[in-house]
Design a protein around this motif. Structure first.
Motif, short mmCIF file in Angstrom:
data_model
loop_
_atom_site.label_atom_id
_atom_site.label_comp_id
_atom_site.label_asym_id
_atom_site.label_seq_id
_atom_site.Cartn_x
_atom_site.Cartn_y
_atom_site.Cartn_z
N GLN A 25 -2.90 -7.90 -0.42
CA GLN A 25 -2.47 -7.25 -1.57
C GLN A 25 -1.41 -6.22 -0.99
O GLN A 25 -0.42 -5.97 -1.98
N VAL A 54 4.76 4.62 -7.19
CA VAL A 54 3.76 3.43 -7.52
C VAL A 54 3.02 3.39 -9.18
O VAL A 54 3.13 4.63 -9.38
N TYR A 55 3.14 2.35 -9.61
CA TYR A 55 2.32 2.55 -10.96
C TYR A 55 1.07 2.12 -10.67
O TYR A 55 0.56 1.24 -10.21
N GLU A 87 2.85 6.83 -13.08
CA GLU A 87 3.55 6.46 -12.03
C GLU A 87 3.28 7.94 -11.26
O GLU A 87 3.20 8.81 -11.60
N ILE A 106 -0.65 -1.23 -9.50
CA ILE A 106 -0.32 -2.81 -9.86
C ILE A 106 1.18 -3.00 -9.62
O ILE A 106 1.47 -4.42 -9.46
N SER A 107 2.05 -2.03 -9.22
CA SER A 107 3.36 -2.38 -8.69
C SER A 107 4.11 -1.19 -8.15
O SER A 107 3.48 -0.12 -8.21
N ASN A 149 7.83 0.98 -7.73
CA ASN A 149 9.26 1.37 -8.32
C ASN A 149 10.15 1.13 -7.11
O ASN A 149 10.41 2.14 -6.74
N LEU A 192 2.44 -6.51 -2.88
CA LEU A 192 3.07 -5.12 -3.34
C LEU A 192 4.42 -4.81 -2.79
O LEU A 192 5.34 -4.05 -3.50
#
Length: 670
Positions: A362, A374-375, A320, A387-388, A390, A366
């Motif tokens: 994208q 972010v991850y 993260e 990828i995702s 928080n 997201l």
């Protein structure tokens, strides 16, 4: 030593040298010799083989080019089923596996630990030391025979030179691609407007499915072998068989280890969890096997997996961090790619500062906002990606990231074609990064191959106003005195560069066409277009219908060509290049007429054929007085159809009532 013996010795020496250089260049992407020196050695070997055909090896580096067309892959049943392994992601399950083994066979046994390569499983059969068959895993019971493709892999022996190997055996392994080679080839695909592969495993798998082994030979695959099957048991342990396979000439990983306890196994796993990122290829875990074959037999199998082996899989590393900003890169074809600038963080053994965001879709998917936590993961452990998000850490009122509307380099309004994810800057003749990268592409090894004009030199010359278009490269001699004022650019360097520019004028038409950097026109497409249209004038004048009629040319490629040639500046550039002496006409091979049996008849060849390549059929037609057309029209007499012919051609031929014949019927006419 006689002259003949000297020739044999030199052939053997050159063959060994060139095989290693081939492997370094194509597979590892780490050349250890210049292209010029390699070509000279290859030329010397070819001359010696011609003078002494008795010493020529069918698997010589002069022959390793593939070229066979596989009409369809034959399904072959495995002599020994290719079973999958049970997987685990935690140490406790591995300890439980160890306890089950001990309960069944006692405490007197060893494990072999091997890297779990992230590639495509392959089974290869050898008879009398020669590779006779290569088959994919498939469903484990049967797979596709891909022998012609596997024969192009540099590290797979086609013939064993020495060793006490059995007359018949099967050896299994993993076909894969090294990271550097993957990145280079993926960049080439992106530059050519083709879809990029997500990771090396997908690239290797996709390559093995190609029907043209000549195309497979251009892609640098490697192969590690790790399991031997024979009718008669030759060794007591798996470890002994690995050492034997290595001595026979097989590419066996040096990183396997013999372990006496489960603690040693866990140490091996923990060691490679960190060290794997220093390898030149991807692994996704460790395979653990009981070493002794008798004990393997005693342990046996479940319905799906062997009880004597298991795979420990590493979890994808995820971290993260904070999104600091989003910037936009403009590529050679005008595609605008968003890139996330991140607060630096350690991931998979490297410091990650940037991650790809792919496209506008994208960013929306997201739901990315400024300053988000972010991850980040590495896609295929190569390309960092977000990828995702928080959302719990999102700052109140943080604005959403909105994709830009204008080119960050030249300010032109961006365009997005229907059905495409990417936005493009249409100002290809006035957008600095597009201009520079197009020139860099034009002088590259796969295009005009001009020595002395590297990426940095092109960039510097653009900034100094020596270069603004591709055609300006051929006027650089006019700046001779100014060039001498450039840093690290002496008279010898300038002379070598100018000689390289002059020499490039002899490059064939398909290299020039590819070098122009037209969107979606890769090397293969350029060759097909040149083979059909012969001249730039005919190609420029071709309609959408005529372009689509060419084998493997779809509407997207055809439309891109038409749009390119509609641009006045593009036409002016081509005229300049023509006046500077570049080749815009294909080199016609002299046709030796064998008969007049096809005189006055016209043909188009489409699809794949079992006995002949399309080029061979074209030669047969022309040698017997026939003529090859570039597109289906009322002027066409016959369509020679093979397998996998395009439906559009078939439909049009039927509509015009054009006779459709096979290759056998064609030969019957002669």
């Amino acid at each position: 030593m006689s002259a003949v013996q000297q020739a044999k010795q030199l052939i053997d020496t050159l063959t060994t040298e060139l095989r290693q250089h081939n492997y370094n260049y194509y597979v590892l992407a780490q050349p250890s010799i210049s292209d010029y020196d390699f070509d000279k050695k290859l030329e010397q070997l070819a001359t010696l083989e011609k003078q002494h055909p008795e010493f020529a090896d069918p698997d010589s580096p002069t022959q390793l080019v593939g070229g066979e067309i596989t009409k369809e892959f034959k399904t072959v049943k495995h002599r020994w089923p290719m079973l999958s392994l049970g997987n685990t992601y935690n140490e406790q399950e591995l300890l439980d596996f160890d306890q089950r083994i001990r309960k069944a066979i006692g405490d007197n046994f060893e494990y072999v630990c091997e890297l779990k390569f992230d590639g495509l499983s392959m089974s290869m059969t050898y008879e009398n030391g020669k590779l006779v068959r290569a088959v994919t895993r498939g469903n484990g019971v049967e797979g596709d025979e891909v022998t012609t493709n596997v024969r192009t892999i540099h590290s797979v022996p086609k013939k064993l030179d020495h060793g006490n190997y059995p007359d018949l055996f099967e050896i299994r392994g993993e076909v894969f691609m090294h990271r550097k080679a993957f990145e280079r080839l993926n960049d080439d695909r992106i530059e050519s407007g083709e879809v990029a592969y997500a990771n090396p495993r997908n690239f290797a798998s996709g390559t093995m499915k190609l029907q043209d082994s000549g195309e497979v030979a251009k892609r640098p695959l490697d192969c590690f072998l790790y399991f031997l099957y024979t009718e008669k048991v030759l060794f007591k342990t798996h470890w002994e068989s690995l050492q034997a396979a290595k001595s026979w000439g097989f590419h066996v990983s040096e990183h396997s280890k013999l372990c006496g306890t489960i603690t040693e196994v866990l140490d091996f796993i923990n060691y490679w969890e960190e060290k794997r990122f220093g390898l030149s290829f991807d692994i996704d875990g460790i395979v653990i096997k009981v070493n002794n074959y008798s004990q393997q037999e005693e342990l046996g199998f479940t319905a799906k997996v062997p009880r004597w082996a298991i795979a420990y899989k590493y979890k994808a590393e995820q971290v993260e961090t904070v999104l600091e900003s989003v910037v936009y890169n403009v590529g050679r074809t005008g595609a605008v790619t968003p890139v996330a600038n991140l607060k630096p963080i350690q991931l998979a053994g490297t410091t990650v500062k940037r991650a790809t965001l792919h496209n506008a879709n994208q960013i929306l998917l997201l739901d990315l906002h400024e300053g988000d936590s972010v991850y980040v993961e590495k896609g295929g452990e190569i390309i960092p990606k977000i990828i995702s998000v928080n959302p719990a850490k999102r700052k109140p009122g943080a604005p959403a990231i909105e994709y830009i509307t204008h080119c960050p380099a030249c300010g032109t309004l961006l365009e997005r074609k229907e059905g495409e994810a990417a936005f493009y800057c249409p100002n290809d003749e006035g957008c600095p990064p597009q201009i520079v990268s197009k020139m860099q592409h034009f002088v590259g090894r796969k295009a005009m191959n001009i020595d002395g004009l590297g990426d940095e030199t092109i960039e510097t010359m653009y900034q100094k106003d020596f270069l603004a278009h591709i055609s300006d490269i051929y006027d650089l001699h006019l700046h001779y005195d100014e060039l001498k004022t450039m840093d690290r650019f002496g008279e010898k360097s300038i002379r070598n560069m100018l000689d390289g520019i002059e020499k490039s004028k002899q490059m064939p038409f398909e290299k020039v066409l590819f070098g122009l950097g037209i969107r979606y026109i890769g090397e293969t497409v350029a060759k097909k277009l040149v083979a059909y249209f012969k001249t730039i004038e005919r190609l420029q004048a071709a309609s959408l219908e005529e372009l689509v009629a060419v084998d493997e040319i779809g509407e997207r490629i055809a439309q891109s060509l038409i749009e390119y040639f509609e641009g006045e500046k593009h036409r002016e550039e081509i005229t300049k290049l023509q006046s500077q002496g570049l080749q815009f006409v294909s080199e016609e091979k002299e046709v030796v007429l064998q008969s007049e049996s096809l005189s006055g008849k016209t043909f188009i060849i489409s699809g794949t054929f079992e006995k002949y390549s399309r080029d061979e059929l074209k030669d047969i037609i022309e040698q017997n007085g026939g003529k090859i057309l570039s597109s289906i029209s009322a002027k066409l007499n016959y369509l020679v159809a093979g397998d996998n012919m395009g439906p559009a051609k078939l439909e049009k031929a039927n509509k015009l009532n054009i006779p459709i014949i096979s290759d056998e019927e064609l030969l019957g006419m002669i």
